[in-house]
Design a protein around this motif. Structure first.
Motif, PDB file in Angstrom:
ATOM      1  N   LYS A 215      -8.553  14.315   9.284  1.00 33.40           N
ATOM      2  CA  LYS A 215      -7.133  13.515   8.511  1.00 33.40           C
ATOM      3  C   LYS A 215      -7.664  12.610   7.504  1.00 33.40           C
ATOM      4  O   LYS A 215      -8.809  11.920   7.856  1.00 33.40           O
ATOM      5  N   SER A 216      -7.114  12.396   6.642  1.00 30.98           N
ATOM      6  CA  SER A 216      -7.341  11.454   5.574  1.00 30.98           C
ATOM      7  C   SER A 216      -6.480  10.417   5.911  1.00 30.98           C
ATOM      8  O   SER A 216      -5.706  10.263   6.725  1.00 30.98           O
ATOM      9  N   ALA A 217      -7.239   9.281   5.322  1.00 28.37           N
ATOM     10  CA  ALA A 217      -6.477   7.871   5.604  1.00 28.37           C
ATOM     11  C   ALA A 217      -5.054   7.887   4.897  1.00 28.37           C
ATOM     12  O   ALA A 217      -4.847   8.560   3.838  1.00 28.37           O
ATOM     13  N   TYR A 218      -4.148   7.219   5.247  1.00 29.14           N
ATOM     14  CA  TYR A 218      -2.875   7.185   4.446  1.00 29.14           C
ATOM     15  C   TYR A 218      -2.833   5.722   3.806  1.00 29.14           C
ATOM     16  O   TYR A 218      -2.303   4.614   4.185  1.00 29.14           O
ATOM     17  N   ILE A 219      -3.172   5.766   2.453  1.00 30.25           N
ATOM     18  CA  ILE A 219      -3.210   4.506   1.521  1.00 30.25           C
ATOM     19  C   ILE A 219      -2.161   4.788   0.405  1.00 30.25           C
ATOM     20  O   ILE A 219      -2.652   5.711  -0.262  1.00 30.25           O
ATOM     21  N   THR A 220      -1.263   3.850   0.262  1.00 24.20           N
ATOM     22  CA  THR A 220      -0.247   4.331  -1.047  1.00 24.20           C
ATOM     23  C   THR A 220      -0.809   3.490  -2.309  1.00 24.20           C
ATOM     24  O   THR A 220      -0.947   3.794  -3.418  1.00 24.20           O
ATOM     25  N   HIS A 221      -0.977   2.199  -1.909  1.00 24.10           N
ATOM     26  CA  HIS A 221      -1.468   1.413  -2.930  1.00 24.10           C
ATOM     27  C   HIS A 221      -1.938   0.068  -2.720  1.00 24.10           C
ATOM     28  O   HIS A 221      -1.890  -0.312  -1.358  1.00 24.10           O
ATOM     29  N   ASN A 222      -2.424  -0.958  -3.472  1.00 26.48           N
ATOM     30  CA  ASN A 222      -2.977  -2.186  -2.961  1.00 26.48           C
ATOM     31  C   ASN A 222      -2.761  -3.058  -4.367  1.00 26.48           C
ATOM     32  O   ASN A 222      -3.684  -2.950  -5.408  1.00 26.48           O
TER      33      ASN A 222
ATOM     34  N   GLU B  40      -5.224  -3.360  -7.744  1.00 27.42           N
ATOM     35  CA  GLU B  40      -4.443  -2.924  -8.967  1.00 27.42           C
ATOM     36  C   GLU B  40      -4.339  -4.009 -10.309  1.00 27.42           C
ATOM     37  O   GLU B  40      -4.525  -3.686 -11.265  1.00 27.42           O
TER      38      GLU B  40
END
Ligand code: HEM
Ligand SMILES: [Cu+2]
Lengths: 537, 320
Positions: free
Chosen positions: B61-68, B72
């Motif tokens: 499974k991949s990590a679930y990261i949408t933004h930071n 940014e």
């Protein structure tokens, strides 16, 4: 929702858009965006082969193998012009939007077709008409102005073939405008239920920003090109100083379109890359909003930087400085995208099938292209580099290394959807290795040639530039070979490829939720969207 | 010797024949280094992720990261600052490349045509370029070129001086340089101009300034100096009926001290009287009307050749 998700009933799966109506006539009169996309594919691929032929001719000549030059100066200049004009106006500009964009945009939105299917078919024929008019200048009255048509050379000192070429580009411009219009309306009006603007795939954001540029900038080019025609036939005296005109004015007009046009070339490529990188990292894209809005930001700023092509044209020092600083601002959204793509790979689960290799190749080459753009944006530095091979290397890194890599990656990625078959992954990888290696061997030495001072568009050069030019030529054969392997892989895939499942890559966007190939109207039941486009949870 | 010579890439640059060339190369070295660093961060980082996060089994499974937001912000802000720095550095050099010093030892009118250059010195010496007739300039002193073209756009590029300027028909542009040492330097045409574009090469030959003075005053090839020819024209075309040369105000402004002065126009704008301004005022005087004068001057467009205009300008410049 990870792998099982086909809503298509299997009784229908063997009835698809490819066998919905048969015979050449059913293709030529089709209103199906998928078929129109494939017709663009065939057309653009053919034009690419012709443009590539001229490229190999140019490189072979410049290698100076053998005692006699391969081409005479006038033929060389014509080769250079045809190569540039074909590749820019007929391959890279229409390539991704008209071919891949037409194919995937409606499906990704969950729509049955574009908003104006008849207009879409008309755009295709307008493009063909433009290409034929332009091509007729290759047969009668060949042109030797370079793809930039600078006046007064183009208006006062060369053959009337310019009129045909310019008229061809003018006509193709309409196709570009109409396609852009169609995409914008489709995006606003035909999204599936639940697909809010922040749930549309990044490919669509990219095509959307591109469409805005196409609609706003192309008319400027059209007018400029018409003025060249008017100047040549009627002698109106807008650009020719002998008639009281201003030759630098032409450059302003030309770059006011052609600078944004370089973003017509690269923004769709960035859209493709966004799709590929999430799909093959199996991870939600990082910074969806940042990528989406940076596309729009690039589109907006691209209108304000045209003067960076004219730092030594005689424009004022102040103008040069202003254009320089605004150009630097374009670098920021570009950098943002690179960082976001790379962060998408962080803690993903990455696989390396052919489409992903092309995406990684894009990252590598585009980074070099973008960084060298900063050299050119810096006024004091550009005075040395302007119109040298450094510029040639820069724009090939971004346009060929960027756009063409994305185009190839996009073809391998959506191929199963287009034809219901897989391409040979090995074939794709071999073509990638050849193109990627060949590309660097061809164009990296050109940065050095530019630094050494070799000007562009030179039929002949000083002896100290010979070695690097020969290396560059060898590289061009590798690229040629790579595309040949790619072509074979694709043709083999169409006829003999393994049957593809509906979602071979396990991607999340809507086009993978219908059968491969999709039915005539894309979906048997209209999909409902409940989450963002890359929800790899 | 500076730190930039440690960067092998700068060794591909042509010889540094001017002070500015050194400055350009310093910026170049900085750009190469900062690009290398950026490249390593971007592509190195990417490669590292690719190796580290390569998929090894099917059910991974991949990590679930949408933004930071913080990351940014940093990667937008830092590039912006760096690019503003590069912009500024480039601008400083650009202004030096564009602003000729006050004291110019040689001023040469250069006219481009398909596919040759003609250069004319202030005293009338004139050459039609060829490899055998290099453009002679003094070493260690500043030379200014006033460029134009007879037909299409050409561009005067001296790699060793890191400078270049388009020669545009119907316009005067300028370029200056100060070669540090005597020597021969190649000049390319860099704006595509047709069949023999790549053959349009000449050389600049810098010679010690005493030798230059001797050469300059030695027997002339041309006839009268441009300023003398201009003086004759000034009389023939009856310019003097409206323009004084002694500072007196008649119908139009006086020519005395005109060159280089700043002009105020009827529409409120302002400009410095340089070659281009004079050219425009002679050919189409109505383009800019000096404040307080009537728009009375006839249009000379089509009646004076480019050379006539250049001669008139030289004459006006000489009325100090
Ligand atoms: C985004 C992708 C890019 C594309 C597709 C692109 C494309 C091009 C093309 C086609 C040219 C040459 C035009 C010609 O004369 O034939 C060019 C020149 C130039 N590019 Fe880019 N470029 C890109 C990125 C950048 C970036 C990021 C910068 C600056 C930060 C930049 C700055 C420049 C400058 C200043 C020139 C003019 C150089 C000269 O003629 O002296 N470019 N680019
Ligand atoms: Cu030229």
């Amino acid at each position: 929702m990870s792998s099982a998700h086909t809503k298509t009933e299997h009784g229908h799966a063997d009835h698809n858009y490819l066998n919905h109506g048969s015979g050449i006539w059913s293709w030529m009169t089709t209103l199906d965006h998928k078929r129109i996309g494939l017709m663009y594919f065939a057309t653009v691929a053919t034009l690419f082969l012709i443009g590539g032929f001229f490229a190999l001719g140019i490189r072979l000549h410049l290698a100076k193998f053998g005692a006699e030059p391969l081409l005479d100066p006038d033929t060389y200049n014509k080769f250079m012009t045809f190569h540039g004009a074909i590749m820019v106006f007929m391959v890279i500009i229409p390539g991704i939007p008209a071919f891949l964009g037409n194919f995937v945009l409606p499906i990704q939105l969950g729509a049955k077709d574009v908003a104006f299917p008849r207009l879409n078919l008309a755009s295709y024929y307008i493009f063909i008409a433009g290409a034929l008019i332009a091509a007729s200048s290759m047969i009668f009255n060949q042109v030797d102005t370079g793809w930039t048509f600078y006046t007064p050379y183009s208006t006062a000192k060369t053959s009337n073939g310019v009129i045909l070429l310019v008229l061809g580009a003018f006509t193709m411009g309409f196709s570009s405008i109409l396609t852009g219009l169609n995409f914008i309306v489709t995006t606003h009006k035909l999204r599936a239920p639940g697909m809010t603007m922040d749930r549309i795939p990044l490919m669509i954001w990219a095509l959307y920003s591109t469409s805005i540029i196409q609609i706003l900038a192309t008319p400027i080019l059209a007018i400029t090109l018409l003025l060249i025609g008017a100047e040549k036939t009627l002698g109106v005296g807008i650009f020719d100083p002998d008639l009281g005109g201003d030759p630098v004015l032409f450059q302003h007009f030309f770059w006011f379109y052609s600078h944004p046009a370089v973003y017509i070339m690269i923004l769709p490529a960035m859209g493709v890359i966004s799709e590929l990188i999430t799909a093959f990292s199996k991870k939600t894209i990082f910074g969806y909003r940042a990528i989406a809005y940076s596309s729009v930001a690039i589109a907006a700023v691209s209108f304000l930087v045209w003067g960076h092509h004219m730092f030594v044209s005689g424009q004022s020092t102040l103008a040069g400085i202003v254009f320089s600083i605004i150009t630097m601002f374009v670098g920021v959204p570009t950098a943002i995208k690179l960082f976001n793509w790379i962060s998408t790979m962080y803690r993903g689960t990455v696989t390396f099938e052919a489409p992903m290799l092309f995406a990684l190749g894009f990252m590598f080459l585009f980074t070099i292209g973008g960084l060298t753009g900063v050299f050119l944006a810096s006024t004091g530095m550009d005075v040395h580099f302007h119109d040298t091979y450094f510029v040639v290397a820069h724009f090939h890194y971004v346009m060929v290394g960027g756009t063409l890599m994305a185009l190839m990656g996009g073809i391998y990625y959506w191929f199963p959807k287009m034809f219901g078959r897989m391409t040979s992954d090995l074939g794709g990888r071999i073509s990638w290795v050849l193109i990627f290696t060949g590309f660097n061997v061809t164009f990296f030495p050109q940065f050095v040639l530019g630094a050494m001072g070799m000007p562009r568009r030179y039929f002949d050069y000083l002896p100290e530039y010979t070695n690097l030019n020969q290396i560059s030529t060898v590289g061009s054969w590798l690229i040629g070979l790579g595309f040949l392997v790619g072509l074979i892989t694709i043709i083999h895939g169409i006829f003999k490829g393994e049957k593809a499942s509906d979602n071979p890559w396990g991607a999340k966007t809507l086009e993978w939720q219908t059968s491969s190939p999709p039915p005539h109207e894309n979906f048997t039941t209209t999909p409902t969207v409940t989450a963002g486009p890359y929800d790899f949870r | 010797m500076s730190w930039s010579s440690l960067i092998p890439a700068t060794s591909f640059m042509p010889i540094q024949a001017t002070e500015i060339a050194k400055e350009v190369d310093l910026l170049y070295a900085f750009l190469i280094i900062s690009s290398l660093v950026s490249f390593v961060i971007l592509i190195g980082g990417m490669t590292w992720f690719l190796i580290k996060f390569k998929r090894t089994s099917l059910d991974q499974k991949s990590a679930y990261i949408t933004h930071n937001n913080f990351a940014e912000f940093l990667w937008s802000f830092i590039p912006l600052v760096i690019m503003m720095g590069i912009f500024y550095w480039g601008m400083v050099i650009f202004e030096k490349l564009r602003t000729p010093p006050e004291d110019i030892a040689a001023e040469i009118h250069v006219t481009a045509e398909q596919w040759a250059w003609t250069y004319r010195y202030a005293n009338g010496k004139e050459f039609y370029s060829s490899a055998n007739d290099p453009m002679i300039v003094p070493a260690g002193k500043a030379t200014k070129l006033i460029l134009t073209s007879k037909d299409v756009i050409h561009s005067f590029y001296v790699p060793a001086f890191r400078t270049k300027q388009d020669a545009v028909p119907g316009k005067l542009t300028q370029l200056w340089f100060e070669p540090k040492q005597a020597g021969e330097y190649i000049v390319f045409c860099t704006e595509y101009c047709g069949t023999k574009h790549s053959g349009m090469m000449i050389k600049i030959k810098a010679i010690p300034s005493e030798e230059y003075a001797a050469w300059y005053h030695a027997e002339k090839k041309g006839a009268d100096s441009p300023a003398d020819l201009g003086k004759t024209l000034f009389a023939q075309k009856a310019c003097a009926s409206c323009h004084s040369i002694d500072g007196a105000r008649i119908v139009g402004p006086t020519m005395k001290g005109l060159f280089g002065s700043s002009r105020k126009f009827a529409d409120g704008s302002q400009a410095k009287a340089d070659e281009n301004y004079l050219r425009e005022s002679i050919l189409v005087s109505s383009a800019k009307i000096v404040e307080g004068y009537p728009p009375a001057m006839p249009v000379f467009q089509g009646q004076l050749s480019d050379e006539d205009v250049a001669n008139l300008i030289e004459y006006i410049k000489s009325i100090k």
